[in-house]
Write a protein that holds these residues in place. Structure first.
Motif, PDB file in Angstrom:
ATOM      1  N   PHE A 116      -1.175  16.088   6.635  1.00 20.02           N
ATOM      2  CA  PHE A 116      -1.159  17.161   5.775  1.00 20.02           C
ATOM      3  C   PHE A 116      -1.466  18.832   5.626  1.00 20.02           C
ATOM      4  O   PHE A 116      -1.763  20.007   6.068  1.00 20.02           O
ATOM      5  CB  PHE A 116       0.189  16.676   4.722  1.00 20.02           C
ATOM      6  CG  PHE A 116      -0.234  18.695   3.828  1.00 20.02           C
ATOM      7  CD1 PHE A 116       1.376  19.181   4.297  1.00 20.02           C
ATOM      8  CD2 PHE A 116      -0.798  19.627   2.828  1.00 20.02           C
ATOM      9  CE1 PHE A 116       1.757  20.378   3.997  1.00 20.02           C
ATOM     10  CE2 PHE A 116       0.131  19.929   2.316  1.00 20.02           C
ATOM     11  CZ  PHE A 116       1.056  21.133   2.798  1.00 20.02           C
ATOM     12  N   LEU A 145       3.284   8.804  -7.823  1.00 20.45           N
ATOM     13  CA  LEU A 145       3.177   9.733  -8.471  1.00 20.45           C
ATOM     14  C   LEU A 145       3.614   9.170  -9.912  1.00 20.45           C
ATOM     15  O   LEU A 145       4.526   9.212 -10.419  1.00 20.45           O
ATOM     16  CB  LEU A 145       3.951  11.177  -8.327  1.00 20.45           C
ATOM     17  CG  LEU A 145       3.860  12.285  -6.730  1.00 20.45           C
ATOM     18  CD1 LEU A 145       4.959  12.427  -7.063  1.00 20.45           C
ATOM     19  CD2 LEU A 145       2.873  12.481  -6.479  1.00 20.45           C
ATOM     20  N   GLU A 146       1.561   9.326 -10.525  1.00 20.21           N
ATOM     21  CA  GLU A 146       1.859   8.003 -11.286  1.00 20.21           C
ATOM     22  C   GLU A 146       1.289   9.701 -12.940  1.00 20.21           C
ATOM     23  O   GLU A 146       0.713   9.937 -13.008  1.00 20.21           O
ATOM     24  CB  GLU A 146       1.262   6.982 -11.917  1.00 20.21           C
ATOM     25  CG  GLU A 146      -0.452   7.128 -11.585  1.00 20.21           C
ATOM     26  CD  GLU A 146      -1.109   6.279 -11.672  1.00 20.21           C
ATOM     27  OE1 GLU A 146      -0.893   5.221 -11.966  1.00 20.21           O
ATOM     28  OE2 GLU A 146      -2.285   6.621 -10.854  1.00 20.21           O
ATOM     29  N   SER A 147       2.289   8.877 -14.567  1.00 20.57           N
ATOM     30  CA  SER A 147       1.198   9.217 -15.061  1.00 20.57           C
ATOM     31  C   SER A 147       2.116  10.756 -15.371  1.00 20.57           C
ATOM     32  O   SER A 147       1.197  11.168 -16.126  1.00 20.57           O
ATOM     33  CB  SER A 147       0.071   9.181 -16.033  1.00 20.57           C
ATOM     34  OG  SER A 147      -0.028   8.363 -15.920  1.00 20.57           O
ATOM     35  N   ILE A 148       3.122  11.136 -15.185  1.00 20.94           N
ATOM     36  CA  ILE A 148       3.398  12.322 -15.126  1.00 20.94           C
ATOM     37  C   ILE A 148       4.621  13.156 -16.023  1.00 20.94           C
ATOM     38  O   ILE A 148       5.529  11.817 -16.814  1.00 20.94           O
ATOM     39  CB  ILE A 148       4.080  12.702 -14.199  1.00 20.94           C
ATOM     40  CG1 ILE A 148       3.888  12.054 -12.404  1.00 20.94           C
ATOM     41  CG2 ILE A 148       3.882  14.840 -14.103  1.00 20.94           C
ATOM     42  CD1 ILE A 148       2.729  13.317 -12.156  1.00 20.94           C
ATOM     43  N   MET A 197       0.756  -1.034   0.593  1.00 19.09           N
ATOM     44  CA  MET A 197       0.202  -0.080   0.081  1.00 19.09           C
ATOM     45  C   MET A 197       0.822   1.356   0.762  1.00 19.09           C
ATOM     46  O   MET A 197       1.788   1.331   0.866  1.00 19.09           O
ATOM     47  CB  MET A 197      -0.838   0.756   1.436  1.00 19.09           C
ATOM     48  CG  MET A 197      -2.361  -0.178   1.265  1.00 19.09           C
ATOM     49  SD  MET A 197      -3.093   0.414  -0.189  1.00 19.09           S
ATOM     50  CE  MET A 197      -3.424   1.879   0.139  1.00 19.09           C
ATOM     51  N   THR A 198       0.474   2.137  -0.724  1.00 12.00           N
ATOM     52  CA  THR A 198       0.903   3.561  -0.565  1.00 12.00           C
ATOM     53  C   THR A 198       0.432   4.256   0.436  1.00 12.00           C
ATOM     54  O   THR A 198      -1.300   3.985   0.608  1.00 12.00           O
ATOM     55  CB  THR A 198       0.056   4.557  -2.038  1.00 12.00           C
ATOM     56  OG1 THR A 198      -0.530   4.184  -2.093  1.00 12.00           O
ATOM     57  CG2 THR A 198       1.438   4.009  -3.416  1.00 12.00           C
ATOM     58  N   HIS A 199       0.924   5.308   0.870  1.00 15.11           N
ATOM     59  CA  HIS A 199       0.686   5.780   2.322  1.00 15.11           C
ATOM     60  C   HIS A 199       0.626   7.638   1.583  1.00 15.11           C
ATOM     61  O   HIS A 199       2.083   8.083   0.424  1.00 15.11           O
ATOM     62  CB  HIS A 199       1.065   5.824   3.356  1.00 15.11           C
ATOM     63  CG  HIS A 199       0.548   4.668   3.901  1.00 15.11           C
ATOM     64  ND1 HIS A 199      -0.457   4.294   4.294  1.00 15.11           N
ATOM     65  CD2 HIS A 199       1.135   3.420   3.411  1.00 15.11           C
ATOM     66  CE1 HIS A 199      -0.904   2.531   4.902  1.00 15.11           C
ATOM     67  NE2 HIS A 199       0.475   2.281   4.710  1.00 15.11           N
ATOM     68  N   THR A 200       0.450   8.289   2.089  1.00 12.34           N
ATOM     69  CA  THR A 200       0.788  10.434   1.666  1.00 12.34           C
ATOM     70  C   THR A 200       0.446  10.494   3.339  1.00 12.34           C
ATOM     71  O   THR A 200       0.290  10.312   4.057  1.00 12.34           O
ATOM     72  CB  THR A 200      -0.402  10.437   0.779  1.00 12.34           C
ATOM     73  OG1 THR A 200      -1.857   9.418   1.654  1.00 12.34           O
ATOM     74  CG2 THR A 200       0.128   9.853  -0.037  1.00 12.34           C
ATOM     75  N   ALA A 248       6.660  17.674  -4.333  1.00 13.08           N
ATOM     76  CA  ALA A 248       6.364  16.597  -3.363  1.00 13.08           C
ATOM     77  C   ALA A 248       7.522  16.505  -1.987  1.00 13.08           C
ATOM     78  O   ALA A 248       7.168  16.166  -0.909  1.00 13.08           O
ATOM     79  CB  ALA A 248       7.042  15.388  -4.024  1.00 13.08           C
ATOM     80  N   ILE A 284       5.879  18.959  -9.652  1.00 13.50           N
ATOM     81  CA  ILE A 284       5.124  18.286  -8.815  1.00 13.50           C
ATOM     82  C   ILE A 284       6.700  16.942  -8.272  1.00 13.50           C
ATOM     83  O   ILE A 284       5.959  16.750  -6.678  1.00 13.50           O
ATOM     84  CB  ILE A 284       4.398  16.744  -9.598  1.00 13.50           C
ATOM     85  CG1 ILE A 284       3.025  17.521 -10.685  1.00 13.50           C
ATOM     86  CG2 ILE A 284       3.593  15.899  -9.478  1.00 13.50           C
ATOM     87  CD1 ILE A 284       2.616  16.575 -11.773  1.00 13.50           C
ATOM     88  N   THR A 305       4.692   7.978  -1.682  1.00 11.16           N
ATOM     89  CA  THR A 305       3.513   8.811  -2.287  1.00 11.16           C
ATOM     90  C   THR A 305       4.422   8.526  -3.292  1.00 11.16           C
ATOM     91  O   THR A 305       5.320   8.545  -4.723  1.00 11.16           O
ATOM     92  CB  THR A 305       3.987  10.332  -2.011  1.00 11.16           C
ATOM     93  OG1 THR A 305       4.238  10.529  -0.936  1.00 11.16           O
ATOM     94  CG2 THR A 305       2.965  10.955  -3.131  1.00 11.16           C
ATOM     95  N   ARG A 358      -1.173  11.874   5.194  1.00 13.14           N
ATOM     96  CA  ARG A 358      -2.952  12.338   5.609  1.00 13.14           C
ATOM     97  C   ARG A 358      -3.218  13.568   7.257  1.00 13.14           C
ATOM     98  O   ARG A 358      -3.733  14.862   6.608  1.00 13.14           O
ATOM     99  CB  ARG A 358      -3.465  10.932   6.289  1.00 13.14           C
ATOM    100  CG  ARG A 358      -2.798  10.353   5.045  1.00 13.14           C
ATOM    101  CD  ARG A 358      -3.839   8.960   5.291  1.00 13.14           C
ATOM    102  NE  ARG A 358      -3.747   7.847   4.995  1.00 13.14           N
ATOM    103  CZ  ARG A 358      -4.159   7.315   3.639  1.00 13.14           C
ATOM    104  NH1 ARG A 358      -4.635   8.376   2.865  1.00 13.14           N
ATOM    105  NH2 ARG A 358      -3.853   6.784   3.033  1.00 13.14           N
ATOM    106  N   ASN A 399       6.523  18.938   0.721  1.00 14.38           N
ATOM    107  CA  ASN A 399       5.578  18.256   1.303  1.00 14.38           C
ATOM    108  C   ASN A 399       6.228  16.600   2.672  1.00 14.38           C
ATOM    109  O   ASN A 399       5.914  16.122   3.009  1.00 14.38           O
ATOM    110  CB  ASN A 399       4.278  17.392   0.459  1.00 14.38           C
ATOM    111  CG  ASN A 399       3.149  17.000   1.411  1.00 14.38           C
ATOM    112  OD1 ASN A 399       3.034  17.440   2.402  1.00 14.38           O
ATOM    113  ND2 ASN A 399       2.406  15.706   0.771  1.00 14.38           N
TER     114      ASN A 399
END
Lengths: 360, 356
Positions: free
Chosen positions: A8, A68-71, A1-4, A84, A80, A66, A6, A87
């Motif tokens: 923030f 970050l896809e399709s950038i 799982m990815t976490h960010t 990150a 971006i 975190t 939360r 952040n």
């Protein structure tokens, strides 16, 4: 799982917001790791293997990811990745060559951030390029391809004509020539990491030219593999197994496992011992592997492949060893001479046997 | 049941102003349900998309960076749209503008003038206008549909870009990757706000807004253009040339898109590369219509549109939203706005029950 992070938004909006500043508070928290890739993380392919490796590293050092896809490569990517880091990300993995300039600027601006950058050539104290020695695996695939090809023609659908991919094709052809010296290889450059429609067309074009083994070089989709299966020709790809897309005609995979490397680098960051260096990783580092071989390979060839693989791992054999002749017939590497790592990483010519000229 | 859309005699100003608000609420509600179904904390995700673009100076400056090209292109397109000349290929004109501007630093890498960018902007405008002029020529000469011609010219422009990047203009030090060398400092647009990536191109957008306002609302030429769009026959009787309207519309919108392309390569990119515009040429069409084809409306809609983009990117960083969910939210917003805008101008009339 990815976490960010939360928590923030709550804190940031309440504080009236200084989000552009690094969050010092995160130092005693878990290590924030950001991974940026140019394509979506499908079930298979480059982005998926990077994500798997990143999550394994995060698990090992107690970090959070975190993703970050399709950038797309350009101003958005620069913003971006900066976002990150603002952040709280302190360990950043950039999964595309095109992120290089933005990543270098980021490294300069944030000396306490460690950055790994795929396929590049620039190094800074906190900015390390990394690449896989795919050529070790594609050489072995070439041996199998030559044994299975009846037309004597093999082909590759490839993303960009950068040295990493050129080397992979060259080794593929050299391996094939080790089994059948007459074999020829055609290449189609689609100029995209992720373009299912173009990849499909390119694969069909190669098949209609008579190629009966295809190499899907650095695509993040199984398009080439599934077209080959439909047409009844063998195909292999890089990074992660795609056998489920071609149950009958899957030649195998030159896979990558980034977990050990990412974990070691993330640990180095935590320990404060991260150093900018060019990491070129192969089978001997357990980053590159081959698996999911088709059972159709003749037993004697399979034995040769296994022997060659053992020699590559032990360092007794390097596929990029002379005599190597380029497409014009000029000898580029003398008999018995092995190309240096810098030469391999800057290879901008095809070996004889590749019939398509390089786009220049 | 049958119904049809009847144009309202008068669109009410209150409703026109309420439309975007209602659209925002409706899109928010549907996204909320969607995120909840995905198991993502919906409130935080939506808050990230809507509020973070304005929450810090850095974010807002990035909104402005994205606003500049959208504003510039949309102002140019709106002029043509009001004359009913549909330039759908601003993306291609942007690419040609970027290519023409890049010619200077690529072909003259040792040129040291600090004002190279001025010539680049001029070349970009000429290039974009010339690319659009092809469509104007065929439209006035053969009555070829400019929607198709401009759109297809975009594909050709993209191929020219690929050819240059893979061939003659490839960075000799770039390991064969399709991009040019980084431009010298004199070929980069001066920054506008220290510490941010906002550069002169924002002023180009503002200037284009003022020029578009004066041109469309105050000048006779602008009035004639609008008349050729709304009442072509009357315009014809009054001796207003339709061909002139086509040329003017396409040259203006082409020049604006070309300038935007030039400002992108001389701005945040600093080199010519494959992905120059992130689709600005197409997004600007939406911006132009969201802004009601009015210069002031477009100034607002370009800001809103780029804020949605920035908010969407932030949602990926902060709120764990996949890229596709962000695209869905952006699509919902536009769809609901267009529905709302339609109801401002039209009403539904029920014309009885279905007949066999």
């Amino acid at each position: 799982m990815t976490h960010t992070r939360r928590a923030f938004l709550g804190t940031a909006s309440a504080a009236g917001l200084a989000a552009a500043l690094p969050l010092r508070a995160s130092a005693q928290d878990a290590l924030q790791i950001a991974l940026m890739v140019p394509s979506p993380a499908a079930d298979v392919g480059w982005s998926r293997t990077l994500l798997d490796g990143t999550e394994a590293a995060a698990g090992a050092v107690g970090g959070e990811v975190t993703f970050l896809e399709s950038i797309s490569e350009g101003p958005d990517a620069d913003r971006i990745m900066q976002r990150a880091v603002s952040n709280g990300a302190r360990f950043v993995i950039l999964g595309s060559f095109g992120y290089m300039n933005g990543g270098l600027q980021l490294a300069r601006r944030f000396p306490d951030v460690s950055i790994l950058h795929a396929s590049g050539y620039q190094t800074a104290p906190n900015f390390s390029p990394f690449a896989a020695k795919y050529y070790q695996g594609t050489y072995l695939m070439g041996m199998a391809a030559a044994a299975l090809s009846t037309s004597g023609k093999i082909g590759s659908v490839s993303a960009f004509a950068i040295p990493e991919l050129i080397t992979s094709i060259n080794a593929f052809v050299l391996g094939a020539q080790a089994v059948n010296p007459e074999i020829e290889c055609s290449v189609v450059w689609v100029n995209s990491w992720f373009d299912p429609a173009s990849e499909r067309e390119a694969a069909q074009a190669l098949i209609s030219q008579g190629c009966d083994v295809l190499f899907s070089n650095a695509q993040d989709t199984p398009s080439v593999i599934s077209v080959a299966e439909e047409a009844g020709v063998y195909a292999f790809n890089l990074n992660s197994p795609m056998k489920s897309y071609a149950p009958e005609k899957y030649l195998g995979v030159v896979g990558t496992d980034w977990a050990p490397f990412f974990t070691a680098q993330a640990q180095a960051h935590v320990d404060g011992s991260f150093e900018g260096a060019n990491h070129y990783l192969g089978m001997e580092d357990e980053v590159v592997y081959v698996s999911d071989w088709t059972p159709d390979i003749p037993a004697d060839i399979k034995t040769r492949i296994d022997q060659t693989q053992a020699e590559i791992v032990s360092g007794a054999f390097n596929p990029m060893t002379g005599p190597l002749t380029d497409q014009s017939g000029t000898v580029r590497v003398e008999d018995g001479v092995t190309m240096t790592r810098d030469e391999i990483q800057a290879m901008d010519w095809h070996v004889a046997g590749v019939t398509t000229p390089l786009p220049n | 049941m049958r119904f049809e859309l009847i144009r309202r005699d008068r669109a009410s100003l209150e409703m026109a102003l309420m439309a975007p608000v209602l659209a925002l609420l409706a899109a928010g509600l549907v996204s909320w349900a969607l995120f909840a179904a995905m198991g993502v904390p919906a409130g935080r995700a939506l808050w990230t998309i809507a509020a973070t673009p304005f929450s810090t100076w850095y974010d807002f400056s990035e909104v402005l960076v994205k606003t500049a090209p959208l504003l510039l292109i949309a102002q140019g397109l709106a002029i043509g749209f009001r004359a009913r000349v549909f330039n759908i290929g601003a993306e291609g004109q942007l690419l040609i503008g970027a290519i023409c501007a890049s010619a200077i630093p690529v072909l003259l890498p040792s040129a040291g003038s600090p004002l190279l960018w001025v010539a680049m902007m001029a070349l970009g405008m000429v290039g974009g206008a010339a690319w659009a002029a092809i469509a104007a020529f065929w439209r006035t000469r053969l009555n070829a549909n400019e929607i198709l011609v401009t759109l297809m010219l975009s594909l050709i422009a993209a191929q020219i870009l690929t050819y240059l990047l893979l061939g003659p203009w490839k960075d000799p030090m770039g390991m064969n990757f399709p991009q040019t060398r980084m431009f010298q400092p004199g070929a980069l647009l001066p920054g506008l706000l220290p510490g941010t990536r906002v550069n002169l191109s924002l002023l180009f957008g503002v200037a284009a807004t003022i020029a578009a306002y004066v041109f469309m609302q105050r000048s006779v030429t602008g009035f004639r253009l609008i008349v050729t769009g709304t009442a072509p026959r009357a315009a014809g009787y009054a001796g207003v040339s339709a061909a002139r309207g086509v040329w003017l519309s396409l040259l203006i919108s082409g020049a604006a898109a070309g300038l935007a392309g030039a400002a992108e390569v001389a701005g945040p990119l600093g080199q010519l590369q494959r992905s120059i515009s992130q689709g600005y040429g197409f997004a600007a069409i939406i911006v132009a219509y969201l802004g009601g084809l009015h210069p002031v409306g477009i100034a607002v809609s370009s800001l809103v549109m780029s804020a949605i983009y920035i908010g969407g990117d932030n949602a990926m960083v902060f709120a764990d939203l996949p890229q596709s969910a962000v695209l869905v939210v952006q699509g919902l917003l536009l769809t609901f706005y267009l529905i709302a805008a339609t109801f401002v101008r039209y009403r539904i009339a029920w014309t009885g029950t279905a007949r066999a």
